[in-house]
Write an enzyme that holds these catalytic residues in place. Structure first.
Site, PDB file in Angstrom:
ATOM      1  N   GLY A   1       1.862   8.145  25.660  1.00 25.31           N
ATOM      2  CA  GLY A   1       0.774   8.455  24.744  1.00 25.31           C
ATOM      3  C   GLY A   1       1.224   8.883  23.364  1.00 25.31           C
ATOM      4  O   GLY A   1       0.589   8.547  22.360  1.00 25.31           O
TER       5      GLY A   1
ATOM      6  N   CYS B   1      22.158  25.961  20.821  1.00 26.73           N
ATOM      7  CA  CYS B   1      22.641  25.907  19.433  1.00 26.73           C
ATOM      8  C   CYS B   1      23.306  27.190  18.979  1.00 26.73           C
ATOM      9  O   CYS B   1      23.804  27.257  17.852  1.00 26.73           O
ATOM     10  CB  CYS B   1      21.512  25.542  18.480  1.00 26.73           C
ATOM     11  SG  CYS B   1      20.356  26.877  18.146  1.00 26.73           S
TER      12      CYS B   1
ATOM     13  N   THR C   1      14.198  16.134  30.305  1.00 25.61           N
ATOM     14  CA  THR C   1      14.548  15.181  29.242  1.00 25.61           C
ATOM     15  C   THR C   1      14.552  15.878  27.887  1.00 25.61           C
ATOM     16  O   THR C   1      15.456  15.687  27.078  1.00 25.61           O
ATOM     17  CB  THR C   1      13.538  14.014  29.221  1.00 25.61           C
ATOM     18  OG1 THR C   1      13.535  13.400  30.498  1.00 25.61           O
ATOM     19  CG2 THR C   1      13.898  12.989  28.159  1.00 25.61           C
TER      20      THR C   1
ATOM     21  N   CYS D   1      15.519  27.080  21.178  1.00 25.62           N
ATOM     22  CA  CYS D   1      15.215  28.376  20.553  1.00 25.62           C
ATOM     23  C   CYS D   1      13.728  28.690  20.730  1.00 25.62           C
ATOM     24  O   CYS D   1      13.348  29.844  20.909  1.00 25.62           O
ATOM     25  CB  CYS D   1      15.527  28.355  19.064  1.00 25.62           C
ATOM     26  SG  CYS D   1      17.252  28.177  18.610  1.00 25.62           S
TER      27      CYS D   1
ATOM     28  N   ARG E   1       0.817  -1.221   0.000  1.00 19.57           N
ATOM     29  CA  ARG E   1       0.000   0.000   0.000  1.00 19.57           C
ATOM     30  C   ARG E   1       0.844   1.261   0.000  1.00 19.57           C
ATOM     31  O   ARG E   1       0.485   2.258  -0.599  1.00 19.57           O
ATOM     32  CB  ARG E   1      -0.958   0.009   1.194  1.00 19.57           C
ATOM     33  CG  ARG E   1      -1.961  -1.115   1.196  1.00 19.57           C
ATOM     34  CD  ARG E   1      -2.822  -1.144  -0.067  1.00 19.57           C
ATOM     35  NE  ARG E   1      -3.871  -2.155   0.022  1.00 19.57           N
ATOM     36  CZ  ARG E   1      -3.731  -3.432  -0.316  1.00 19.57           C
ATOM     37  NH1 ARG E   1      -2.566  -3.881  -0.770  1.00 19.57           N
ATOM     38  NH2 ARG E   1      -4.741  -4.281  -0.201  1.00 19.57           N
TER      39      ARG E   1
ATOM     40  N   LEU F   1      17.017   8.363  29.885  1.00 18.27           N
ATOM     41  CA  LEU F   1      18.308   8.671  29.262  1.00 18.27           C
ATOM     42  C   LEU F   1      18.847  10.009  29.730  1.00 18.27           C
ATOM     43  O   LEU F   1      18.133  11.010  29.756  1.00 18.27           O
ATOM     44  CB  LEU F   1      18.143   8.701  27.738  1.00 18.27           C
ATOM     45  CG  LEU F   1      18.118   7.352  27.041  1.00 18.27           C
ATOM     46  CD1 LEU F   1      17.845   7.547  25.559  1.00 18.27           C
ATOM     47  CD2 LEU F   1      19.413   6.592  27.246  1.00 18.27           C
TER      48      LEU F   1
ATOM     49  N   CYS G   1      -0.541  16.627  32.441  1.00 18.78           N
ATOM     50  CA  CYS G   1      -1.493  15.572  32.089  1.00 18.78           C
ATOM     51  C   CYS G   1      -2.237  15.099  33.331  1.00 18.78           C
ATOM     52  O   CYS G   1      -3.439  14.877  33.306  1.00 18.78           O
ATOM     53  CB  CYS G   1      -0.762  14.377  31.493  1.00 18.78           C
ATOM     54  SG  CYS G   1      -0.982  14.214  29.734  1.00 18.78           S
TER      55      CYS G   1
ATOM     56  N   ASP H   1       7.827  13.269  28.469  1.00 23.14           N
ATOM     57  CA  ASP H   1       6.880  14.130  29.174  1.00 23.14           C
ATOM     58  C   ASP H   1       7.580  14.957  30.245  1.00 23.14           C
ATOM     59  O   ASP H   1       6.954  15.419  31.179  1.00 23.14           O
ATOM     60  CB  ASP H   1       5.751  13.283  29.789  1.00 23.14           C
ATOM     61  CG  ASP H   1       6.278  12.162  30.671  1.00 23.14           C
ATOM     62  OD1 ASP H   1       7.497  12.127  30.933  1.00 23.14           O
ATOM     63  OD2 ASP H   1       5.473  11.316  31.100  1.00 23.14           O
TER      64      ASP H   1
HETATM   65 ZN   LIG Z   1      18.640  26.798  19.729  1.00 22.00          ZN
END
Ligand SMILES: [Zn+2]
Length: 252
Positions: free
Chosen positions: A39, A246, A132, A173, A12, A108, A187, A128
């Site tokens: 979720g 960044c 993290t 950012c 498909r 992690l 939640c 969530d």
């Molecule tokens: Zn940034």
């Protein structure tokens, strides 16, 4: 190389003119890390495995509880109490035995996070916790791995692809400061309807499949969905020169 069984199984999507054999082979070779198997991560992981993505790393340090089952469709009553990554592997292995599944049964962070992100074609943040989300963003920026991110609470959600390799904005950012409450807390306090995270999780898998197969994706914009009224709008994303994650070292 696609087998005859693959040609039937994925027929498909192979029929789609801008996907085809090349797209399928790209999926088979792809490596994706999914952080968070709740979720949002549930439908994302299910659709990626179903579509034939070759390698999935699945990270979650939580165990399945009964209040998860209303919306976290990877898990069921037989996996209550089990780590979510282990529960996810059980479900996904039954869905597609050719997808290589690597469970990571921890939250992690630090070196383990960097090792999990390294070598991936795409990271999906379906977690969530703001801590993290920031850590995953930093790892993706440092290692040059694109980050697909979604969140949902109540009847609202948002989705964006962050790719700093081409000068795009990163997650930080967009959110320079962590909100007072985590999505997990939001939640629990504000509630969420299962299909709201289902829609956002499905959009994560959709954009991931498009990205991996080389199709145009959401870029430099964040998609905002109000699922109470079924309305949507988009915000332009711009890289912040002084972004702590960044921005160039001189301006951080
Ligand atoms: Zn940034």
């Amino acid at each position: 190389m696609l087998t005859d069984a693959d040609l039937v199984r994925y027929s498909r999507q192979l029929l789609l003119p801008d996907f085809g054999i090349d797209g399928q082979q790209a999926l088979a070779a792809a490596r994706v890390l999914i952080v968070g198997l709740g979720g949002l991560g549930s439908p994302a992981a299910l659709y990626l495995a179903a579509a034939g993505v070759g390698h999935l790393r699945l990270a979650d340090g939580d165990a399945v509880t009964s209040s998860n089952l209303q919306r976290q469709i990877l898990h069921d009553e037989t996996t209550l109490g089990m780590n979510k990554a282990a529960s996810a592997v059980r479900r996904l292995a039954a869905l597609n035995s050719t997808t290589r599944l690597q469970p990571i049964a921890t939250h992690l962070q630090g070196r383990a996070l960097a090792e999990a992100v390294a070598g991936q074609d795409l990271v999906i943040d379906a977690s969530d916790r703001f801590s993290t989300r920031y850590a995953v963003n930093r790892a993706c920026v440092e290692l040059g791995v694109p980050l697909l991110s979604a969140s949902a609470v109540r009847l609202e959600g948002q989705l964006a692809l962050f790719d700093t390799r081409s000068g795009g904005a990163c997650y930080r950012c967009l959110y320079p400061l962590a909100a007072a409450d985590d999505a997990q807390q939001a939640c629990a306090e504000s509630g969420v309807l299962g299909p709201v995270v289902g829609v956002l999780g499905s959009l994560l898998s959709l954009e991931a499949l498009k990205y991996l197969a080389g199709l145009p994706t959401l870029r430099d914009e964040v998609l905002m969905l109000d699922l109470r009224t079924l309305s949507q709008y988009r915000l332009r994303l711009q890289r912040k020169p002084d972004c702590p994650d960044c921005g160039s070292p001189a301006t951080r």
